[in-house]
Scaffold this motif. Structure first.
Motif, mmCIF file in Angstrom:
data_model
loop_
_atom_site.group_PDB
_atom_site.id
_atom_site.type_symbol
_atom_site.label_atom_id
_atom_site.label_comp_id
_atom_site.label_asym_id
_atom_site.label_seq_id
_atom_site.Cartn_x
_atom_site.Cartn_y
_atom_site.Cartn_z
ATOM 1 N N ASN A 96 -8.640 75.580 59.986
ATOM 2 C CA ASN A 96 -9.790 75.389 60.855
ATOM 3 C C ASN A 96 -9.262 75.251 62.285
ATOM 4 O O ASN A 96 -9.125 76.225 63.000
ATOM 5 C CB ASN A 96 -10.593 74.165 60.402
ATOM 6 C CG ASN A 96 -11.944 74.039 61.087
ATOM 7 O OD1 ASN A 96 -12.121 74.464 62.224
ATOM 8 N ND2 ASN A 96 -12.904 73.446 60.409
ATOM 9 N N LYS A 97 -8.873 74.041 62.654
ATOM 10 C CA LYS A 97 -8.370 73.824 64.014
ATOM 11 C C LYS A 97 -7.115 74.638 64.329
ATOM 12 O O LYS A 97 -6.892 75.030 65.474
ATOM 13 C CB LYS A 97 -8.071 72.344 64.235
ATOM 14 C CG LYS A 97 -9.298 71.495 64.493
ATOM 15 C CD LYS A 97 -8.902 70.101 64.927
ATOM 16 C CE LYS A 97 -10.128 69.287 65.304
ATOM 17 N NZ LYS A 97 -9.750 67.926 65.770
ATOM 18 N N LEU A 98 -6.287 74.887 63.327
ATOM 19 C CA LEU A 98 -5.037 75.607 63.577
ATOM 20 C C LEU A 98 -5.269 76.957 64.247
ATOM 21 O O LEU A 98 -4.436 77.418 65.037
ATOM 22 C CB LEU A 98 -4.261 75.825 62.274
ATOM 23 C CG LEU A 98 -3.467 74.650 61.701
ATOM 24 C CD1 LEU A 98 -2.611 75.127 60.541
ATOM 25 C CD2 LEU A 98 -2.613 73.971 62.748
ATOM 26 N N VAL A 99 -6.397 77.604 63.932
ATOM 27 C CA VAL A 99 -6.647 78.927 64.500
ATOM 28 C C VAL A 99 -7.775 78.932 65.532
ATOM 29 O O VAL A 99 -8.060 79.984 66.122
ATOM 30 C CB VAL A 99 -6.966 79.958 63.390
ATOM 31 C CG1 VAL A 99 -5.749 80.182 62.515
ATOM 32 C CG2 VAL A 99 -8.161 79.511 62.547
ATOM 33 N N LEU A 100 -8.396 77.779 65.771
ATOM 34 C CA LEU A 100 -9.538 77.741 66.684
ATOM 35 C C LEU A 100 -9.325 76.851 67.909
ATOM 36 O O LEU A 100 -10.169 76.839 68.810
ATOM 37 C CB LEU A 100 -10.793 77.275 65.929
ATOM 38 C CG LEU A 100 -11.294 78.206 64.821
ATOM 39 C CD1 LEU A 100 -12.516 77.613 64.138
ATOM 40 C CD2 LEU A 100 -11.612 79.598 65.371
ATOM 41 N N GLU A 101 -8.233 76.112 67.970
ATOM 42 C CA GLU A 101 -8.017 75.190 69.089
ATOM 43 C C GLU A 101 -7.992 75.923 70.431
ATOM 44 O O GLU A 101 -8.605 75.475 71.409
ATOM 45 C CB GLU A 101 -6.716 74.410 68.893
ATOM 46 C CG GLU A 101 -6.842 73.269 67.905
ATOM 47 C CD GLU A 101 -5.555 72.479 67.772
ATOM 48 O OE1 GLU A 101 -5.629 71.236 67.797
ATOM 49 O OE2 GLU A 101 -4.487 73.111 67.642
ATOM 50 N N ASP A 102 -7.265 77.033 70.502
ATOM 51 C CA ASP A 102 -7.172 77.770 71.765
ATOM 52 C C ASP A 102 -8.527 78.335 72.173
ATOM 53 O O ASP A 102 -8.866 78.377 73.369
ATOM 54 C CB ASP A 102 -6.156 78.905 71.656
ATOM 55 C CG ASP A 102 -4.732 78.400 71.580
ATOM 56 O OD1 ASP A 102 -4.521 77.178 71.722
ATOM 57 O OD2 ASP A 102 -3.816 79.233 71.360
#
Length: 287
Positions: free
Chosen positions: A239-245
């Protein structure tokens, strides 16, 4: 005649990953920019991909977001499956299985006591299988909650035991998401404390009958994720690993550039970050 499982895209993706000893990114999508970014990452990296949704997407968009992802997957030049993550309502599971283009559904009855969990899982797995849809379940209980998924932190924490593996395999599922110290949501200051000895026992007990999925990767380092893949995980929920940026870009630039530019750059942010983790998981260049 070939079994429907042999033709199910999700099952094929995970079987190939296990055989090739790499992990496949299973990325949660919330909007069309993220879907496009994930597909771009998969095609650029020549990697298989799983796009997944929480039940929220079915309710809030009346299934439109799911159908959009399925259309993008069908047009892609690499294998992409569509998965419903943490479906905790029997009604939602039946709506998804009957009328939406899912290749796989996670039947998550982990908020019930184990015997009820097993009974409901078995019934719903059969319901999905009759519609040629693969299934995933959660033996034990992974604490925490996120984005409409019921928070289980108030329930008794229960890591998966080797004995539970057989009980859940017997329900007919195609993938298991074991609890071995992983949590949904945030890990706090200590970071992930994973019990790899327990995971190895689980994998031994599985004996190749189902694939293994990893839940709760927020805050994971590349080293931890690589170790999980080496241990035998085939499906990597992110989830966050690929959406933080993407979200940092959105929050920093909303109102400061044209909407079209904001969206186009956001798509690329998702693609770039996803490609990085595809490299980490070893799936890049596999298709």
């Amino acid at each position: 005649m070939a079994s429907w499982r042999e033709n199910n895209k999700h099952i094929r993706i995970l079987r190939d990953a296990e055989a090739g000893k790499y992990g496949v990114i299973a990325a949660i999508a919330y909007n069309i920019e993220q879907i496009l970014g994930f597909v771009r990452a998969a095609e650029t990296s020549r990697s298989p991909l799983i796009i997944q949704f929480f039940p929220w997407a079915i309710i809030a968009t009346e299934g439109l977001l799911v159908r959009t992802a399925a259309d993008a997957a069908a047009r892609a030049s690499v294998p992409i499956s569509i998965h419903l993550d943490h479906a905790q309502s029997e009604d939602i599971i039946k709506v998804a299985a009957d009328g939406l283009p899912f290749d796989s559904i996670m039947v998550d009855m982990s908020h019930y006591a184990k015997e009820v969990n097993l009974q409901k899982t078995r019934e719903l797995v059969d319901y999905c299988n009759q519609r040629q849809i693969a299934t995933e379940a959660e033996p034990g209980r992974i604490e925490g909650g996120e984005d409409g998924v019921m928070d289980t932190a108030g329930l008794e924490a229960c890591m998966t035991t080797p004995e539970e593996v057989d009980e859940f395999v017997d329900t007919g599922v195609d993938a298991l998401a074991p609890a071995f110290g992983n949590v949904h949501g945030e890990y706090g200051s200590r970071g992930p404390q994973l019990d790899f000895e327990r995971f190895n026992q689980i994998r031994t007990q599985v004996r190749g009958r189902v694939r293994l999925a990893l839940h709760g990767t927020n805050g994971f380092s590349p080293e931890i994720l690589k170790r999980c893949v080496e241990a035998g995980v085939s499906k990597i929920n992110v989830n966050k690993l690929v959406l933080e940026d993407y979200y940092e870009h959105l929050h920093s630039n909303a109102g400061k550039m044209p909407h079209t530019q904001l969206f186009e750059e956001g798509i690329q942010k998702v693609a770039d970050q996803t490609m990085y983790w595809m490299e980490v998981c070893g799936s890049a260049g596999k298709v």
